[in-house]
Scaffold this motif. Structure first.
Motif, PDB file in Angstrom:
ATOM      1  N   TYR A  38       3.648  10.150 -10.157  1.00 49.20           N
ATOM      2  CA  TYR A  38       3.746   9.804 -11.351  1.00 49.20           C
ATOM      3  C   TYR A  38       2.935  10.138 -12.255  1.00 49.20           C
ATOM      4  O   TYR A  38       2.814  10.435 -13.363  1.00 49.20           O
ATOM      5  CB  TYR A  38       4.563   8.757 -11.594  1.00 49.20           C
ATOM      6  CG  TYR A  38       6.089   8.635 -11.195  1.00 49.20           C
ATOM      7  CD1 TYR A  38       6.987   8.893 -12.061  1.00 49.20           C
ATOM      8  CD2 TYR A  38       6.296   7.873 -10.056  1.00 49.20           C
ATOM      9  CE1 TYR A  38       8.318   9.117 -11.551  1.00 49.20           C
ATOM     10  CE2 TYR A  38       7.697   7.964  -9.303  1.00 49.20           C
ATOM     11  CZ  TYR A  38       8.674   8.679 -10.071  1.00 49.20           C
ATOM     12  OH  TYR A  38       9.885   8.395  -9.699  1.00 49.20           O
ATOM     13  N   LEU A  39       1.684   9.481 -11.889  1.00 48.37           N
ATOM     14  CA  LEU A  39       0.464   9.505 -12.745  1.00 48.37           C
ATOM     15  C   LEU A  39      -0.031  11.091 -12.893  1.00 48.37           C
ATOM     16  O   LEU A  39      -0.498  11.697 -13.654  1.00 48.37           O
ATOM     17  CB  LEU A  39      -0.663   8.677 -12.156  1.00 48.37           C
ATOM     18  CG  LEU A  39      -0.487   7.302 -12.125  1.00 48.37           C
ATOM     19  CD1 LEU A  39      -1.749   6.616 -11.919  1.00 48.37           C
ATOM     20  CD2 LEU A  39      -0.166   6.877 -13.364  1.00 48.37           C
ATOM     21  N   GLY A  40       0.229  11.801 -11.537  1.00 45.91           N
ATOM     22  CA  GLY A  40      -0.067  13.237 -11.399  1.00 45.91           C
ATOM     23  C   GLY A  40       0.658  14.133 -12.399  1.00 45.91           C
ATOM     24  O   GLY A  40       0.336  15.080 -12.892  1.00 45.91           O
ATOM     25  N   ALA A  41       2.112  13.800 -12.460  1.00 50.95           N
ATOM     26  CA  ALA A  41       2.941  14.371 -13.168  1.00 50.95           C
ATOM     27  C   ALA A  41       2.659  14.218 -14.707  1.00 50.95           C
ATOM     28  O   ALA A  41       3.056  15.129 -15.472  1.00 50.95           O
ATOM     29  CB  ALA A  41       4.420  13.870 -13.062  1.00 50.95           C
TER      30      ALA A  41
ATOM     31  N   PHE B 286       0.806  -1.331   0.098  1.00 46.75           N
ATOM     32  CA  PHE B 286       0.175   0.102  -0.071  1.00 46.75           C
ATOM     33  C   PHE B 286       0.803   1.124  -0.091  1.00 46.75           C
ATOM     34  O   PHE B 286       0.233   2.375  -0.422  1.00 46.75           O
ATOM     35  CB  PHE B 286      -0.812  -0.031   1.394  1.00 46.75           C
ATOM     36  CG  PHE B 286      -2.186  -0.677   1.058  1.00 46.75           C
ATOM     37  CD1 PHE B 286      -2.945  -0.380  -0.110  1.00 46.75           C
ATOM     38  CD2 PHE B 286      -2.506  -1.540   1.956  1.00 46.75           C
ATOM     39  CE1 PHE B 286      -4.199  -1.020  -0.063  1.00 46.75           C
ATOM     40  CE2 PHE B 286      -3.663  -2.466   1.512  1.00 46.75           C
ATOM     41  CZ  PHE B 286      -4.783  -1.889   0.691  1.00 46.75           C
ATOM     42  N   GLY B 287       2.148   1.094   0.637  1.00 48.14           N
ATOM     43  CA  GLY B 287       2.864   2.321   0.611  1.00 48.14           C
ATOM     44  C   GLY B 287       3.292   2.865  -0.618  1.00 48.14           C
ATOM     45  O   GLY B 287       3.919   3.923  -0.580  1.00 48.14           O
ATOM     46  N   PHE B 288       3.113   1.922  -1.690  1.00 42.50           N
ATOM     47  CA  PHE B 288       3.740   2.360  -3.016  1.00 42.50           C
ATOM     48  C   PHE B 288       2.622   3.323  -3.829  1.00 42.50           C
ATOM     49  O   PHE B 288       2.888   3.904  -4.647  1.00 42.50           O
ATOM     50  CB  PHE B 288       3.933   1.140  -3.917  1.00 42.50           C
ATOM     51  CG  PHE B 288       5.347   0.662  -3.819  1.00 42.50           C
ATOM     52  CD1 PHE B 288       6.286   1.091  -4.719  1.00 42.50           C
ATOM     53  CD2 PHE B 288       5.484  -0.758  -3.267  1.00 42.50           C
ATOM     54  CE1 PHE B 288       7.593   0.548  -4.306  1.00 42.50           C
ATOM     55  CE2 PHE B 288       6.516  -1.056  -3.121  1.00 42.50           C
ATOM     56  CZ  PHE B 288       7.809  -0.560  -3.819  1.00 42.50           C
ATOM     57  N   SER B 289       1.405   3.564  -3.285  1.00 42.19           N
ATOM     58  CA  SER B 289       0.393   4.182  -3.538  1.00 42.19           C
ATOM     59  C   SER B 289       0.722   5.377  -3.937  1.00 42.19           C
ATOM     60  O   SER B 289       0.554   6.326  -5.055  1.00 42.19           O
ATOM     61  CB  SER B 289      -0.881   4.163  -2.617  1.00 42.19           C
ATOM     62  OG  SER B 289      -1.456   2.946  -2.671  1.00 42.19           O
ATOM     63  N   GLY B 290       1.273   6.229  -2.999  1.00 36.00           N
ATOM     64  CA  GLY B 290       1.620   7.764  -2.971  1.00 36.00           C
ATOM     65  C   GLY B 290       2.606   8.093  -4.062  1.00 36.00           C
ATOM     66  O   GLY B 290       2.556   8.852  -4.926  1.00 36.00           O
ATOM     67  N   PRO B 291       3.862   7.388  -3.842  1.00 38.12           N
ATOM     68  CA  PRO B 291       4.844   7.678  -4.960  1.00 38.12           C
ATOM     69  C   PRO B 291       4.555   7.481  -6.373  1.00 38.12           C
ATOM     70  O   PRO B 291       4.589   8.306  -7.555  1.00 38.12           O
ATOM     71  CB  PRO B 291       5.835   6.530  -4.477  1.00 38.12           C
ATOM     72  CG  PRO B 291       5.682   6.451  -3.338  1.00 38.12           C
ATOM     73  CD  PRO B 291       4.299   6.459  -2.909  1.00 38.12           C
ATOM     74  N   MET B 292       3.657   6.102  -6.685  1.00 39.33           N
ATOM     75  CA  MET B 292       3.183   5.824  -8.010  1.00 39.33           C
ATOM     76  C   MET B 292       2.163   6.924  -8.259  1.00 39.33           C
ATOM     77  O   MET B 292       1.995   7.272  -9.596  1.00 39.33           O
ATOM     78  CB  MET B 292       2.629   4.649  -8.102  1.00 39.33           C
ATOM     79  CG  MET B 292       3.735   3.364  -7.828  1.00 39.33           C
ATOM     80  SD  MET B 292       5.128   3.478  -9.058  1.00 39.33           S
ATOM     81  CE  MET B 292       6.467   4.229  -7.931  1.00 39.33           C
ATOM     82  N   ALA B 293       1.236   7.176  -7.557  1.00 39.95           N
ATOM     83  CA  ALA B 293       0.282   8.163  -7.788  1.00 39.95           C
ATOM     84  C   ALA B 293       0.829   9.557  -8.111  1.00 39.95           C
ATOM     85  O   ALA B 293       0.487  10.294  -9.113  1.00 39.95           O
ATOM     86  CB  ALA B 293      -0.772   8.471  -6.840  1.00 39.95           C
TER      87      ALA B 293
ATOM     88  N   ALA C  46       4.250   2.880 -14.227  1.00 37.24           N
ATOM     89  CA  ALA C  46       3.908   3.352 -12.866  1.00 37.24           C
ATOM     90  C   ALA C  46       2.683   2.860 -12.565  1.00 37.24           C
ATOM     91  O   ALA C  46       2.207   2.612 -11.471  1.00 37.24           O
ATOM     92  CB  ALA C  46       4.075   5.043 -12.877  1.00 37.24           C
ATOM     93  N   LEU C  47       1.694   2.892 -13.707  1.00 37.19           N
ATOM     94  CA  LEU C  47       0.256   2.430 -13.633  1.00 37.19           C
ATOM     95  C   LEU C  47       0.225   1.115 -13.114  1.00 37.19           C
ATOM     96  O   LEU C  47      -0.637   0.667 -12.332  1.00 37.19           O
ATOM     97  CB  LEU C  47      -0.368   2.779 -14.757  1.00 37.19           C
ATOM     98  CG  LEU C  47      -1.993   2.210 -14.826  1.00 37.19           C
ATOM     99  CD1 LEU C  47      -2.697   2.984 -13.723  1.00 37.19           C
ATOM    100  CD2 LEU C  47      -2.604   2.663 -16.054  1.00 37.19           C
TER     101      LEU C  47
END
Length: 315
Positions: free
Chosen positions: A26-29, A17-24, A222-223
């Protein structure tokens, strides 16, 4: 040995679950809004699980008629509610404060188990949940920049309640955990359509690469990691851990997600941890270790004359 394996599964879930923020990030970028990212995550994870189960375990996808309401509630509360309310709350409150409020869920779970299900818990369960919340407060440095926007506070509290609901409903031993997660994801994607508006997603973004803090990743990669690791594996491991440990203990151990997210952000996003984060992380770990001693309370022993109350009663 069994307890150690169960705790290991819970830790794996929290770290995934901790990967959610970092990967999100990249999607935001790449141009996706937070709610668009949530929708793609839920829909993608649901489809992955449906395909896997349809081939490997089709029986897991069967929903008993008397459980239709439960599956619908799980999709709305335990999946869509947690995800959407958190992302809406952080538009009005600092992320750290929102995380702290959401992760008061272990306390809510302990109180629910004790007073609604009427299951006696050892003191370690209460102490562990309290210590974990205090540690989270130190990790997010809640004393800095606190602004309690009324609507934001309400959204964060609702997210916490939904998070508690996730742990309590995952403790249901009468439904297949894989089918529950699969249909929960699909149901959440359907529920989130009106607010996520996926028809506005820039799908071409998934063919690009983006750089965040000098670390470059393909958006599609990332997705994929967000869907497979931070959602499918995280939810399946989380539900499995809760069933092995009980909702009260599983919820407290899940607090390690914040520590995992901080460490991953340090590695992937160059967001360095300060002394407070490291010290708070140690306190969270202490809370999780205290809570795990409550595993033996999976089945409480009531006074003579009273029925035995287990972790699956009271739903």
């Amino acid at each position: 040995m069994i307890r150690s394996i169960s705790l290991g599964i819970a830790v794996v879930s929290a770290l995934c679950f901790g990967f959610s923020g970092p990967m999100a990030k990249y999607l935001g970028a790449a141009g996706l809004s937070p709610l668009e990212s949530v929708w793609v995550r839920m829909a993608g994870a649901g489809l992955v699980l449906l395909v896997i189960l349809a081939v490997a375990r089709p029986g897991a996808l069967r929903i008993p008629r008397d459980r239709l309401g439960f599956f619908a509630a799980y999709a709305v509360i335990a999946v869509a509610g947690v995800q959407a309310l958190f992302f809406l709350a952080i538009t009005r409150l600092p992320v750290g404060v929102t995380l702290l409020i959401e992760y008061t869920a272990p306390v809510l779970v302990v109180l629910w188990v004790r007073f609604i299900r009427r299951v006696r818990l050892p003191r370690a369960a209460y102490l562990g949940a309290l210590v974990a919340v205090i540690g989270l407060g130190v990790v997010v440095e809640v004393w800095q920049g606190l602004r309690l926007d009324a609507l934001g506070l309400l959204l964060a509290l609702l997210a916490s309640a939904c998070c508690a609901g996730y742990f309590l409903m995952s403790d249901n031993l009468h439904v297949d955990p894989l089918g529950l997660v699969a249909w929960g994801m699909i149901g959440a994607a359907v529920v989130l359509v009106p607010i996520s508006q996926p028809w506005g997603i820039d799908w071409a973004a998934f063919g690009r690469t983006v750089t965040v803090s000098d670390f470059t990743l393909p958006v599609a990669g990332a997705l994929a990691w967000l869907i497979v690791v931070a959602t499918v594996i995280a939810y399946v491991a989380g539900v499995t851990a809760v069933r092995r440990l009980s909702a009260a203990v599983g919820a407290t151990v899940a607090s390690l997600e914040v520590i995992g997210a901080a460490l991953l952000a340090w590695i992937l996003l160059d967001e360095h941890l300060g002394v407070a984060q490291i010290a708070g992380g140690a306190v969270v770990l202490l809370g999780a270790l205290l809570a795990q001693t409550a595993t033996a309370a999976r089945q409480a022993v009531p006074p003579v004359g009273e029925p035995v109350l287990t972790g699956v009663q009271g739903r």
